[in-house]
Design a protein around this motif. Structure first.
Motif, PDB file in Angstrom:
ATOM      1  N   GLY A 102      35.707 -31.815  11.587  1.00 59.58           N
ATOM      2  CA  GLY A 102      34.718 -31.738  10.513  1.00 59.58           C
ATOM      3  C   GLY A 102      34.128 -30.365  10.314  1.00 59.58           C
ATOM      4  N   ALA A 103      34.266 -29.477  11.304  1.00 64.08           N
ATOM      5  CA  ALA A 103      33.656 -28.149  11.168  1.00 64.08           C
ATOM      6  C   ALA A 103      34.571 -27.034  11.640  1.00 64.08           C
ATOM      7  CB  ALA A 103      32.346 -28.115  11.958  1.00 64.08           C
ATOM      8  N   ALA A 104      35.102 -27.146  12.842  1.00 63.53           N
ATOM      9  CA  ALA A 104      35.834 -26.016  13.431  1.00 63.53           C
ATOM     10  C   ALA A 104      37.120 -25.705  12.667  1.00 63.53           C
ATOM     11  CB  ALA A 104      36.129 -26.314  14.903  1.00 63.53           C
ATOM     12  N   ILE A 105      37.960 -26.718  12.471  1.00 62.36           N
ATOM     13  CA  ILE A 105      39.241 -26.472  11.792  1.00 62.36           C
ATOM     14  C   ILE A 105      39.032 -26.069  10.335  1.00 62.36           C
ATOM     15  CG2 ILE A 105      41.366 -27.590  11.038  1.00 62.36           C
ATOM     16  CD1 ILE A 105      41.456 -29.071  13.642  1.00 62.36           C
ATOM     17  N   PRO A 106      38.192 -26.749   9.539  1.00 63.95           N
ATOM     18  CA  PRO A 106      37.965 -26.260   8.170  1.00 63.95           C
ATOM     19  C   PRO A 106      37.413 -24.828   8.130  1.00 63.95           C
ATOM     20  CG  PRO A 106      37.176 -28.498   8.373  1.00 63.95           C
ATOM     21  CD  PRO A 106      37.499 -28.048   9.746  1.00 63.95           C
ATOM     22  N   PHE A 107      36.529 -24.503   9.058  1.00 70.09           N
ATOM     23  CA  PHE A 107      35.979 -23.143   9.085  1.00 70.09           C
ATOM     24  C   PHE A 107      37.069 -22.116   9.400  1.00 70.09           C
ATOM     25  CE2 PHE A 107      34.020 -19.654  11.486  1.00 70.09           C
ATOM     26  CZ  PHE A 107      33.150 -19.169  10.533  1.00 70.09           C
ATOM     27  N   LEU A 108      37.929 -22.420  10.363  1.00 73.71           N
ATOM     28  CA  LEU A 108      39.006 -21.496  10.717  1.00 73.71           C
ATOM     29  C   LEU A 108      40.000 -21.339   9.565  1.00 73.71           C
ATOM     30  CD1 LEU A 108      39.703 -22.503  14.422  1.00 73.71           C
ATOM     31  CD2 LEU A 108      38.494 -20.482  13.577  1.00 73.71           C
ATOM     32  N   ILE A 109      40.309 -22.439   8.883  1.00 74.04           N
ATOM     33  CA  ILE A 109      41.256 -22.344   7.764  1.00 74.04           C
ATOM     34  C   ILE A 109      40.692 -21.460   6.660  1.00 74.04           C
ATOM     35  CG2 ILE A 109      42.354 -23.679   5.931  1.00 74.04           C
ATOM     36  CD1 ILE A 109      42.657 -25.971   7.929  1.00 74.04           C
ATOM     37  N   LEU A 110      39.432 -21.664   6.327  1.00 79.75           N
ATOM     38  CA  LEU A 110      38.816 -20.834   5.287  1.00 79.75           C
ATOM     39  C   LEU A 110      38.733 -19.372   5.715  1.00 79.75           C
ATOM     40  CD1 LEU A 110      35.937 -23.194   4.078  1.00 79.75           C
ATOM     41  CD2 LEU A 110      38.122 -22.723   2.944  1.00 79.75           C
ATOM     42  N   CYS A 111      38.407 -19.140   6.981  1.00 81.24           N
ATOM     43  CA  CYS A 111      38.334 -17.757   7.452  1.00 81.24           C
ATOM     44  C   CYS A 111      39.699 -17.077   7.398  1.00 81.24           C
ATOM     45  CB  CYS A 111      37.781 -17.717   8.867  1.00 81.24           C
ATOM     46  SG  CYS A 111      36.012 -18.057   8.979  1.00 81.24           S
ATOM     47  N   PHE A 112      40.750 -17.784   7.864  1.00 82.49           N
ATOM     48  CA  PHE A 112      42.081 -17.187   7.831  1.00 82.49           C
ATOM     49  C   PHE A 112      42.552 -16.963   6.396  1.00 82.49           C
ATOM     50  CE2 PHE A 112      42.785 -18.945  12.245  1.00 82.49           C
ATOM     51  CZ  PHE A 112      42.771 -17.693  12.851  1.00 82.49           C
ATOM     52  N   ALA A 113      42.201 -17.888   5.508  1.00 81.42           N
ATOM     53  CA  ALA A 113      42.586 -17.698   4.108  1.00 81.42           C
ATOM     54  C   ALA A 113      41.904 -16.469   3.519  1.00 81.42           C
ATOM     55  CB  ALA A 113      42.241 -18.946   3.305  1.00 81.42           C
ATOM     56  N   ALA A 114      40.628 -16.282   3.805  1.00 79.41           N
ATOM     57  CA  ALA A 114      39.913 -15.107   3.294  1.00 79.41           C
ATOM     58  C   ALA A 114      40.447 -13.820   3.902  1.00 79.41           C
ATOM     59  CB  ALA A 114      38.419 -15.262   3.572  1.00 79.41           C
ATOM     60  N   ILE A 115      40.700 -13.851   5.212  1.00 78.44           N
ATOM     61  CA  ILE A 115      41.227 -12.646   5.870  1.00 78.44           C
ATOM     62  C   ILE A 115      42.631 -12.322   5.359  1.00 78.44           C
ATOM     63  CG2 ILE A 115      41.954 -11.701   8.091  1.00 78.44           C
ATOM     64  CD1 ILE A 115      39.660 -13.283   9.377  1.00 78.44           C
ATOM     65  N   GLY A 116      43.457 -13.354   5.182  1.00 84.07           N
ATOM     66  CA  GLY A 116      44.804 -13.120   4.670  1.00 84.07           C
ATOM     67  C   GLY A 116      44.796 -12.551   3.266  1.00 84.07           C
ATOM     68  N   ALA A 117      43.916 -13.058   2.420  1.00 85.88           N
ATOM     69  CA  ALA A 117      43.823 -12.529   1.054  1.00 85.88           C
ATOM     70  C   ALA A 117      43.340 -11.094   1.059  1.00 85.88           C
ATOM     71  CB  ALA A 117      42.900 -13.412   0.222  1.00 85.88           C
ATOM     72  N   ALA A 118      42.364 -10.770   1.914  1.00 87.46           N
ATOM     73  CA  ALA A 118      41.875  -9.393   1.984  1.00 87.46           C
ATOM     74  C   ALA A 118      42.940  -8.446   2.523  1.00 87.46           C
ATOM     75  CB  ALA A 118      40.619  -9.341   2.846  1.00 87.46           C
ATOM     76  N   ALA A 119      43.674  -8.921   3.541  1.00 86.56           N
ATOM     77  CA  ALA A 119      44.730  -8.069   4.093  1.00 86.56           C
ATOM     78  C   ALA A 119      45.840  -7.836   3.079  1.00 86.56           C
ATOM     79  CB  ALA A 119      45.282  -8.710   5.367  1.00 86.56           C
ATOM     80  N   PHE A 158      46.115 -14.166  -3.728  1.00 87.80           N
ATOM     81  CA  PHE A 158      45.923 -15.600  -3.949  1.00 87.80           C
ATOM     82  C   PHE A 158      47.080 -16.416  -3.363  1.00 87.80           C
ATOM     83  CE2 PHE A 158      43.481 -13.500  -7.308  1.00 87.80           C
ATOM     84  CZ  PHE A 158      42.249 -14.098  -7.140  1.00 87.80           C
ATOM     85  N   SER A 159      48.238 -15.883  -3.391  1.00 85.49           N
ATOM     86  CA  SER A 159      49.383 -16.588  -2.802  1.00 85.49           C
ATOM     87  C   SER A 159      49.237 -16.689  -1.283  1.00 85.49           C
ATOM     88  CB  SER A 159      50.683 -15.868  -3.153  1.00 85.49           C
ATOM     89  OG  SER A 159      50.867 -15.828  -4.559  1.00 85.49           O
ATOM     90  N   VAL A 160      48.776 -15.618  -0.672  1.00 88.59           N
ATOM     91  CA  VAL A 160      48.569 -15.655   0.781  1.00 88.59           C
ATOM     92  C   VAL A 160      47.475 -16.663   1.137  1.00 88.59           C
ATOM     93  CG1 VAL A 160      47.864 -14.295   2.772  1.00 88.59           C
ATOM     94  CG2 VAL A 160      49.363 -13.283   1.039  1.00 88.59           C
ATOM     95  N   ALA A 161      46.373 -16.622   0.432  1.00 87.76           N
ATOM     96  CA  ALA A 161      45.288 -17.581   0.707  1.00 87.76           C
ATOM     97  C   ALA A 161      45.740 -19.007   0.438  1.00 87.76           C
ATOM     98  CB  ALA A 161      44.066 -17.238  -0.139  1.00 87.76           C
ATOM     99  N   GLY A 162      46.504 -19.202  -0.633  1.00 87.38           N
ATOM    100  CA  GLY A 162      47.001 -20.537  -0.928  1.00 87.38           C
ATOM    101  C   GLY A 162      47.952 -21.048   0.129  1.00 87.38           C
ATOM    102  N   ALA A 163      48.782 -20.153   0.690  1.00 88.66           N
ATOM    103  CA  ALA A 163      49.698 -20.568   1.753  1.00 88.66           C
ATOM    104  C   ALA A 163      48.930 -21.021   2.991  1.00 88.66           C
ATOM    105  CB  ALA A 163      50.649 -19.421   2.087  1.00 88.66           C
ATOM    106  N   ILE A 164      47.880 -20.271   3.328  1.00 89.72           N
ATOM    107  CA  ILE A 164      47.080 -20.665   4.503  1.00 89.72           C
ATOM    108  C   ILE A 164      46.351 -21.978   4.244  1.00 89.72           C
ATOM    109  CG2 ILE A 164      45.174 -19.978   5.981  1.00 89.72           C
ATOM    110  CD1 ILE A 164      46.000 -17.091   5.525  1.00 89.72           C
ATOM    111  N   LEU A 165      45.805 -22.153   3.074  1.00 89.87           N
ATOM    112  CA  LEU A 165      45.145 -23.423   2.745  1.00 89.87           C
ATOM    113  C   LEU A 165      46.143 -24.574   2.716  1.00 89.87           C
ATOM    114  CD1 LEU A 165      42.698 -22.253  -0.083  1.00 89.87           C
ATOM    115  CD2 LEU A 165      42.162 -22.762   2.320  1.00 89.87           C
ATOM    116  N   GLY A 166      47.357 -24.302   2.250  1.00 94.75           N
ATOM    117  CA  GLY A 166      48.391 -25.334   2.275  1.00 94.75           C
ATOM    118  C   GLY A 166      48.765 -25.738   3.681  1.00 94.75           C
ATOM    119  N   PHE A 167      48.787 -24.754   4.582  1.00 96.47           N
ATOM    120  CA  PHE A 167      49.043 -25.093   5.987  1.00 96.47           C
ATOM    121  C   PHE A 167      47.943 -25.997   6.535  1.00 96.47           C
ATOM    122  CE2 PHE A 167      48.153 -24.106  10.443  1.00 96.47           C
ATOM    123  CZ  PHE A 167      49.346 -24.516  11.037  1.00 96.47           C
ATOM    124  N   GLY A 168      46.694 -25.701   6.179  1.00 93.29           N
ATOM    125  CA  GLY A 168      45.596 -26.564   6.630  1.00 93.29           C
ATOM    126  C   GLY A 168      45.687 -27.963   6.047  1.00 93.29           C
ATOM    127  N   ALA A 169      46.063 -28.048   4.766  1.00 94.29           N
ATOM    128  CA  ALA A 169      46.224 -29.373   4.160  1.00 94.29           C
ATOM    129  C   ALA A 169      47.346 -30.153   4.830  1.00 94.29           C
ATOM    130  CB  ALA A 169      46.494 -29.226   2.671  1.00 94.29           C
TER     131      ALA A 169
END
Length: 414
Positions: A322-339, A350-361
């Motif tokens: 409910g908190a740890a995994i969603p937080f990590l997915i959002l953080c990795f998506a933001a970091i991946g998009a910035a990188a 956006f493609s990088v962030a979408g790929a990370i969010l897709g992995f979380g889904a």
């Protein structure tokens, strides 16, 4: 001259006759010295008095003995008088305490076989309706109703000496608000408790309109804690001190753990116990999940230490999913998009962030499938249950956060 003497007759000695010698009398013992004057003289024992006995009974003749033997053989054997058959054992008395929150007529429908019924009413009107239905009623305002205090008040009213009281209640059935006992449950539970004196609390399956399998229709046998609807021994309940009145939730779990510490056992039977009416569970799916998260966090603070570890697994899942995994997915998506924006050449952020969010889904989808396959057996719709259980960890985390931010977190002590 003197005349010569003639020789006299010659005496011949004859040997003595052999005569029996008389034994010589024994010589008297030498006189003992007299005892000292200071010693006390011992009294002489009296000779035993002669016991007069009658003539010895005459020995029966051989004829008399034969007659006696024939008489004994001909006489029929005397049978002992048959003992009266013991009457049926008195049935133990059962009292029922129904927590208010639903119409009194519907709540008291399943308690018809009890010896005494007490309805804990939240309002004066519901108390009057319960009295008209034939039950005793106690008015506890809803604003002052703490779960443990309300149940203790119902128990005291049930055991209070009064003209309509039933003495000698051995078992007490607590019924949660909005539930009705199933027919035959009290007889089945009491018979089991009579066979197992080491068991202090017993429960069955509570059926819900939204979950026909049952809320607590899990594995039968010995369990750690029971639900709010339970049958308890009155003696064990009083020995444990009843419910704690300072707990906002988990009052039944706390009672069961204290009973187990005293050596008692908690049991679940494979029998229908109660039915929750449609609409009795207040709130939406989100609101119920928030309350569950609050209860899990409170249980961990109350009895989370070994060996009880109350709700440790449930609380950990609500924090992780409910908190740890969603937080990590959002953080990795933001970091991946910035990188990708800074260092990537030809990479779309956006493609990088979408790929990370897709992995979380995909991760959550895999968990839904696992829950539907292994943790939803017997459910009418396993996929719906698995989806609600997986995504319900988010509101559970919100409920846990509310608990840690409230004053109950500081007051929850074992």
């Amino acid at each position: 001259m003197t005349p010569a003497r003639r020789p006299g007759p010659r005496l011949v000695e004859t040997p003595p006759r052999d005569e029996p010698r008389q034994p010589e009398p024994p010589s008297a013992p030498p006189p003992r010295p007299a005892p000292a004057a200071s010693a006390a003289a011992k009294p002489k024992p009296r000779p035993p008095e002669p016991v007069e006995t009658g003539p010895a009974p005459a020995k029966p003749s051989a004829y008399e003995q034969a007659v006696r033997i024939e008489t004994r053989a001909a006489a029929p054997a005397q049978e002992s008088a048959p003992r009266p058959a013991p009457g049926p054992a008195p049935q133990p008395r059962v009292g029922v305490i129904v927590m208010g929150g639903a119409p009194a007529d519907a709540a008291l429908a399943g308690a018809q076989g009890a010896d005494a019924v007490v309805y804990v009413a939240p309002t004066v009107e519901s108390a009057e309706a319960a009295r008209r239905a034939g039950a005793q009623a106690i008015d506890v305002p809803a604003g002052a109703q703490n779960p443990g205090r309300a149940r203790n008040a119902g128990y005291r009213h049930l055991m209070k000496p009064k003209p309509e009281a039933v003495p000698g209640l051995a078992y007490v059935q607590f019924v949660e608000a909005g539930a009705a006992l199933a027919p035959g449950w009290l007889d089945a539970a009491v018979k089991f408790m009579e066979r197992r004196p080491e068991v202090a609390v017993v429960e069955g399956a509570t059926l819900e309109a939204r979950a026909p399998r049952g809320r607590n229709a899990g594995e039968t046998g010995e369990i750690q804690t029971s639900g709010p609807t339970l049958l308890v021994r009155a003696e064990a309940f009083e020995a444990a001190g009843g419910y704690r009145g300072d707990l906002p939730v988990n009052e039944t779990e706390d009672l069961c753990i204290r009973l187990r510490r005293r050596g008692a056992h908690i049991w679940r039977l494979d029998a229908p116990m109660a039915t929750l009416r449609r609409g009795s569970v207040s709130g939406s799916w989100w609101a119920r999940a928030v309350r569950d998260g609050y209860r899990y966090a409170h249980g961990v603070r109350l009895h989370g230490a070994p060996p009880e570890r109350l709700y440790v697994g449930e609380h950990a899942r609500s924090l992780i999913w409910g908190a740890a995994i969603p937080f990590l997915i959002l953080c990795f998506a933001a970091i991946g998009a910035a990188a990708a924006q800074i260092f990537g050449r030809g990479l779309n952020p956006f493609s990088v962030a979408g790929a990370i969010l897709g992995f979380g889904a995909a991760l959550y989808l895999a968990r839904i499938v696992l829950v539907a396959l292994f943790a939803s057996r017997g459910r009418r719709n396993p996929l719906v249950y698995a989806t609600s259980a997986t995504f319900g960890h988010v509101p559970e985390f919100i409920g846990a956060w509310r608990f840690y931010a409230s004053r109950d977190a500081r007051r929850a002590e074992p």
